[in-house]
Design an enzyme around this catalytic site. Structure first.
Site, PDB file in Angstrom:
ATOM      1  N   HIS A 108      18.002 -25.892  46.347  1.00 29.95           N
ATOM      2  CA  HIS A 108      19.298 -25.212  46.257  1.00 29.95           C
ATOM      3  C   HIS A 108      19.379 -24.443  44.930  1.00 29.95           C
ATOM      4  CE1 HIS A 108      20.515 -27.445  49.664  1.00 29.95           C
ATOM      5  NE2 HIS A 108      21.445 -28.232  49.154  1.00 29.95           N
ATOM      6  N   CYS A 141      24.254 -33.264  47.067  1.00 33.65           N
ATOM      7  CA  CYS A 141      23.130 -32.602  46.384  1.00 33.65           C
ATOM      8  C   CYS A 141      23.580 -31.470  45.454  1.00 33.65           C
ATOM      9  CB  CYS A 141      22.131 -32.074  47.410  1.00 33.65           C
ATOM     10  SG  CYS A 141      22.897 -31.261  48.816  1.00 33.65           S
TER      11      CYS A 141
END
Ligand SMILES: NC(=O)c1ccc[n+]([C@@H]2O[C@H](COP(=O)([O-])OP(=O)(O)OC[C@H]3O[C@@H](n4cnc5c(N)ncnc54)[C@H](OP(=O)(O)O)[C@@H]3O)[C@@H](O)[C@H]2O)c1
Length: 338
Positions: free
Chosen positions: A243, A129
């Protein structure tokens, strides 16, 4: 009528559940959808009830696509079920790390290296990710002037660890606020609520963690450039989803802030939010539930002419995993690769 595909989804945790949403939202051409996990049961996701079946090799019969959102490792979902899925003629697309660096397996972000899909042998890997969001933003700059060096620090949400970690942050935060002292830590070695953990994965060469090395190795593989040097400090923060990354790059020739903004404005999958004086910059709360990779806080380094600083934020479950996998499948359909 355009063709529809039999899809098997293995794993229905944080990523698998998001994959179901993405499949419906994008109207992915599904003929039959089967969901496999470790046990048979019903699951309710986004107002729909799904039958979940216990994973078994025979369940893969007749599949066109098998999307893996299970656990990693030699006994994990993709190591167990990807080879039999491919043997049965399916295309397997894996979210996990098991096959990402295998030279026989294309590692793909559709906005970055879609051309690698044409060499597939039945299995395609979706990157980590943190790498997905960094490279979706950095690749358009790389095309302008080769990126030689990247120094990144990540601020990674607990959803990156999966469903159990989301529940752990929720539980710990409530316990701490209620004044309870004995707070259990199961998913992380230390308390994550109201804390920051400078470790994601195990420690490896030069004291960098597995997560930090993924950013380097996966970047080289997707840009087909072994000279690019990426170092990272990956940090888990008490954020539920989304994130954030502080990314410093050095390019062969200097790229001005204005030019970088132009490039990001035209880059597929990237949205520029860069009005710091007006208090506008990307944040995980805004990015959560969204498709794009958001970029802001673009600054030229005051001391290095070819150095640029970026702030990159994305929904790690979505673009960092579920959406990227579905986009890979869509691209394969569009290019006649299945
Ligand atoms: N979370 C992220 O941001 C992110 C980003 C990129 C990649 N990934 C990768 O995506 C994968 C899934 O992550 P996650 O966060 O969704 O994890 P998760 O919330 O822990 O969910 C894991 C799911 O996999 C199922 N599963 C585990 N072992 C299995 C097996 N042997 N056979 C069939 N199903 C199995 C579990 O089944 P039960 O429900 O029955 O227990 C569960 O539904 C991992 O490989 C992870 O590294 C995650």
């Amino acid at each position: 009528m355009s063709k529809k595909y039999n899809v098997v989804l293995v794993g229905i945790g944080a990523v698998g559940a998001e994959m179901l949403k993405v499949i419906h939202q994008r109207d992915f051409p599904v003929s039959e959808l089967k969901i496999l996990a470790r046990s048979t049961r019903e699951e309710e996701i986004d107002g729909r009830t799904y039958q979940v079946r216990a994973a078994a090799v025979e369940e893969l019969d007749g599949a066109d696509f098998v999307f893996f959102a299970g656990t990693e490792g030699s006994k994990g979902a993709s190591a167990t079920y990807a080879p039999p899925a491919i043997e049965r003629g399916a295309v397997a697309i894996d979210n996990g790390a098991d096959f990402r660096l295998d030279p026989e397996v294309p590692l793909v972000i559709p906005e970055v290296n879609p051309e690698d899909l044409k060499n597939h042998k039945g299995l395609i890997a979706s990157p980590n990710c943190s790498t997905i969001q960094m490279l979706t933003a950095v690749a358009p700059l790389y095309r302008e002037s080769r990126v030689q060096r990247i120094i990144a620090s990540t601020y990674q949400a607990v959803s990156g660890t999966g469903r159990a970690a989301i529940a752990e942050l929720d539980r710990q935060a409530r316990q701490v606020l209620a004044g309870e002292e004995d707070v259990k830590c199961e998913e992380y070695p230390y308390r994550i609520a109201f804390n920051v953990l400078p470790q994601i994965g195990g420690f490896k060469e030069f004291g960098f963690t597995t997560e930090e090395w993924k950013m380097d190795r996966e970047t080289r593989k997707m840009l087909h450039d072994d000279s690019i040097k990426t170092v990272c400090t990956a940090v888990r923060v008490p954020v539920f989803n989304g994130h954030a990354e502080s990314v410093y790059i050095e390019t062969e020739k200097p790229i001005s802030v204005e030019r970088a903004r132009e490039i990001f404005s035209a880059a597929p999958g990237v949205v520029l939010i860069d009005e710091p004086e007006a208090g506008r910059y990307p944040m995980p709360l805004d990015a959560s539930g969204q498709d794009p990779v958001f970029v802001g806080r673009i600054r030229r380094d005051p001391y290095v002419e070819n150095g640029l600083h970026l702030w990159i934020v994305a929904d790690n479950i979505r673009k960092g995993a579920a959406l990227n996998v579905v986009q890979i499948a869509e691209k394969m359909i569009a290019d006649g690769l299945i």
